[in-house]
Design a protein around this motif. Structure first.
Motif, PDB file in Angstrom:
ATOM      1  N   VAL A   1       1.164  -1.233  -0.134  1.00 44.18           N
ATOM      2  CA  VAL A   1      -0.026   0.156  -0.032  1.00 44.18           C
ATOM      3  C   VAL A   1       0.926   1.397   0.028  1.00 44.18           C
ATOM      4  O   VAL A   1       1.837   1.185   0.907  1.00 44.18           O
ATOM      5  N   VAL A   2       0.674   2.110  -0.937  1.00 44.07           N
ATOM      6  CA  VAL A   2       1.613   3.213  -0.866  1.00 44.07           C
ATOM      7  C   VAL A   2       0.717   4.598  -1.003  1.00 44.07           C
ATOM      8  O   VAL A   2      -0.502   4.695  -1.592  1.00 44.07           O
ATOM      9  N   ASP A   3       1.279   5.436  -0.003  1.00 42.41           N
ATOM     10  CA  ASP A   3       0.524   6.661  -0.068  1.00 42.41           C
ATOM     11  C   ASP A   3       0.899   7.675  -0.808  1.00 42.41           C
ATOM     12  O   ASP A   3       2.156   8.216  -0.549  1.00 42.41           O
ATOM     13  N   ASN A   4       0.287   8.253  -1.596  1.00 43.61           N
ATOM     14  CA  ASN A   4       0.839   8.959  -2.784  1.00 43.61           C
ATOM     15  C   ASN A   4       0.509  10.449  -2.540  1.00 43.61           C
ATOM     16  O   ASN A   4       0.350  11.128  -3.618  1.00 43.61           O
ATOM     17  N   THR A   5       0.073  10.669  -1.471  1.00 37.15           N
ATOM     18  CA  THR A   5      -0.428  12.293  -1.067  1.00 37.15           C
ATOM     19  C   THR A   5       0.578  13.357  -1.334  1.00 37.15           C
ATOM     20  O   THR A   5      -0.050  14.257  -2.098  1.00 37.15           O
ATOM     21  N   LEU A   6       1.635  13.073  -1.177  1.00 38.33           N
ATOM     22  CA  LEU A   6       2.689  14.086  -1.479  1.00 38.33           C
ATOM     23  C   LEU A   6       3.144  14.456  -2.813  1.00 38.33           C
ATOM     24  O   LEU A   6       3.546  15.514  -3.204  1.00 38.33           O
ATOM     25  N   THR A   7       2.940  13.381  -3.444  1.00 38.97           N
ATOM     26  CA  THR A   7       3.559  13.429  -5.018  1.00 38.97           C
ATOM     27  C   THR A   7       2.285  13.385  -6.112  1.00 38.97           C
ATOM     28  O   THR A   7       2.513  14.020  -7.086  1.00 38.97           O
ATOM     29  N   THR A   8       1.040  13.015  -5.799  1.00 36.77           N
ATOM     30  CA  THR A   8       0.067  12.894  -6.760  1.00 36.77           C
ATOM     31  C   THR A   8       0.392  11.946  -7.931  1.00 36.77           C
ATOM     32  O   THR A   8       1.328  11.999  -8.208  1.00 36.77           O
ATOM     33  N   PRO A   9      -0.713  11.559  -8.636  1.00 37.45           N
ATOM     34  CA  PRO A   9      -0.520  10.773  -9.772  1.00 37.45           C
ATOM     35  C   PRO A   9      -0.138  11.792 -10.776  1.00 37.45           C
ATOM     36  O   PRO A   9       0.643  11.248 -11.827  1.00 37.45           O
ATOM     37  N   PHE A  10       0.121  13.093 -10.734  1.00 35.28           N
ATOM     38  CA  PHE A  10       0.896  13.804 -11.926  1.00 35.28           C
ATOM     39  C   PHE A  10       2.395  13.548 -11.854  1.00 35.28           C
ATOM     40  O   PHE A  10       2.961  13.529 -12.935  1.00 35.28           O
ATOM     41  N   LEU A  11       2.874  13.276 -10.548  1.00 32.13           N
ATOM     42  CA  LEU A  11       4.299  13.022 -10.402  1.00 32.13           C
ATOM     43  C   LEU A  11       4.515  11.465 -10.589  1.00 32.13           C
ATOM     44  O   LEU A  11       5.607  11.043 -11.189  1.00 32.13           O
ATOM     45  N   VAL A  12       3.816  10.669  -9.870  1.00 30.64           N
ATOM     46  CA  VAL A  12       4.173   9.416  -9.926  1.00 30.64           C
ATOM     47  C   VAL A  12       2.700   8.496  -9.967  1.00 30.64           C
ATOM     48  O   VAL A  12       2.011   8.703  -9.107  1.00 30.64           O
ATOM     49  N   ARG A  13       2.663   7.515 -10.531  1.00 28.85           N
ATOM     50  CA  ARG A  13       1.502   6.454 -10.408  1.00 28.85           C
ATOM     51  C   ARG A  13       2.469   5.182  -9.830  1.00 28.85           C
ATOM     52  O   ARG A  13       2.918   4.366 -10.364  1.00 28.85           O
ATOM     53  N   PRO A  14       2.108   5.091  -8.499  1.00 32.10           N
ATOM     54  CA  PRO A  14       2.895   3.835  -7.833  1.00 32.10           C
ATOM     55  C   PRO A  14       2.592   2.591  -8.275  1.00 32.10           C
ATOM     56  O   PRO A  14       3.370   1.409  -8.294  1.00 32.10           O
TER      57      PRO A  14
END
Ligand SMILES: *Cc1c(COP(=O)(O)O)cnc(C)c1O
Length: 418
Positions: free
Chosen positions: A183-196
């Motif tokens: 499970v990856v929390d992508n709050t700080l980078t958002t899908p604009f920077l990275v799609r985990p």
């Protein structure tokens, strides 16, 4: 690994998952501010309750405005679907409680958001779900912490205030060796920077209160299934049960149909509406956030009143090369500076004019905070140091102002610090 979508993220954020309003053709999905949905015939409502017919019943479970927001986030992450929640914490707790039962274990980065740290370390441990905290950059340490009862490995794309950037692919491989879900929390980078999911993550969670909303107006969260995990594999009994009927949607079906429904942490349609409109300009905001943060970190690194700066965009950051690859050449809006003492931090914060001390990040305005005395105050000793929340650290969430004006504000604050 998931294949990257052909279109550019700027375009995907504006078009993917958008459904035209079938009634009036409204360009923006209408706000359905309603508690429940009515049916003419008892047979129809029975069929909807039984899941034979698609349809809406009650906003705690599903609502068209919320569904629009979920589709758009799922599309931006390249996932099979999403469930929105009342907050980022509701997203994380609901995801973990869908994946774990009493006696199960979580392995989590020790540099995660303070609320998640408390959820895992304090609250869930009271219900028999135990967490081992590890350094997310140390793959051996992660491997050694995973036991037969580990169901979840939990990391953030960028920790804060430590600003460490884990190698998502390496962590995913390690989690999958033992059948655990990443499970990856992508709050700080958002899908604009990275799609985990493109790096092997199985589930992505967000605090939508931050950059997705972007305007500091609404609390919300969202959980995305990237479609990579085989829910029928058997280590998660609830999901194996749902897998028989829902196949690749087993996780989201168990979550929406049972755990989320029962815990009740639904998002308001109004908040989903506000956050969905934040998605429209996410790409432009993130570009400016990242550009300003890079310029600000370079400025502060050269400033004699600053002892050190942590920002993945700086060459001095140990994860600079990995971050560049994983985050597509942008490094986020958050940086941390060390000023030598708590007293200097406080004088600096008092000396700022436009930049306010606020326990939030991802706002359009630049925000600064002293984590050790605020958001990390419940974490003590070595654990707080491991988070990078030393007594002399100020965390800065760089906003969208003109860079010269926020630099000047910093300059004046730093003068007063001495
Ligand atoms: C803010 C935050 C959360 C919690 O989100 P809320 O919407 O405040 O509940 C979780 N993870 C990260 C990384 C955050 O910054």
């Amino acid at each position: 690994m998931k294949e990257a979508n052909d279109l550019h993220m700027e375009t995907r954020l504006l078009h993917d998952g958008m459904a035209q309003d079938p009634l009036q053709g409204a360009m923006v999905h209408p706000l359905f501010m309603t508690t429940a949905f009515g049916y003419g015939d008892p047979e129809d409502i029975e069929a909807t309750f039984a899941g034979r017919d698609a349809g809406y019943l009650y906003t705690r479970i599903q609502n068209p405005t919320i569904a629009d927001f979920e589709r758009r986030v799922a599309a931006s992450e390249g996932g099979v679907g999403a469930v929105a929640t009342a907050s980022g914490m509701a997203a994380i707790s609901t995801a973990i409680l869908t994946l774990c039962e009493q006696g199960d274990e979580v392995v989590a980065a020790r540099t995660i958001f303070g609320g998640t740290y408390s959820l895992l370390g304090r609250t869930l441990s009271r219900y028999g779900i135990k967490t081992a905290f590890v350094d997310p950059l140390d793959i051996e340490m992660i491997r050694n912490a995973i036991t037969d009862r580990t169901r979840v490995v939990f990391i953030e794309t960028t920790g804060n205030p430590r600003l460490d950037v884990p190698d998502i692919s390496a962590v995913a491989e390690t989690a999958h060796e033992k059948g655990a879900v990443l499970v990856v929390d992508n709050t700080l980078t958002t899908p604009f920077l990275v799609r985990p999911g493109e790096w092997g993550a199985d589930v992505v969670v967000h605090s939508a209160s931050k950059f997705l909303s972007g305007h500091g107006t609404a609390i919300g969260g969202v959980i995305v299934d990237t479609g990579l995990f085989d829910w029928g594999a058997g280590r998660h009994p609830l999901l194996a049960q749902y897998h028989a009927k829902f196949r690749k949607f087993a996780f989201l079906a168990a979550l929406r149909g049972q755990v989320h429904r029962d815990l009740g942490g639904c998002i308001s349609p109004f908040n989903a509406f506000l956050i969905a409109s934040g998605l429209d300009c996410l790409s432009v905001r993130m570009e400016r956030h990242c550009e300003n943060a890079l310029a600000m970190s370079a400025f502060l690194e050269k400033h004699p009143a600053v002892e050190s700066v942590r920002y993945p965009g700086l060459e001095s950051h140990e994860g600079h090369v990995l971050a560049g690859r994983q985050l597509g050449g942008r490094y986020g809006a958050i940086l941390a500076i060390r000023l030598g003492s708590r007293e200097r931090c406080f004088r600096f914060l008092k000396g700022l004019k436009r930049i306010k001390s606020v326990p939030n990040l991802g706002d359009v305005r630049t925000l600064a905070i002293h984590p050790a005395s605020t958001i990390c105050r419940d974490v003590v000793g070595a654990d707080r140091d491991a988070m990078g929340a030393w007594d002399d650290v100020v965390r800065i969430s760089v906003g969208l102002e003109h860079i010269d004006d926020i630099k000047q504000d910093m300059e004046e604050g730093l003068e007063i610090a001495d």
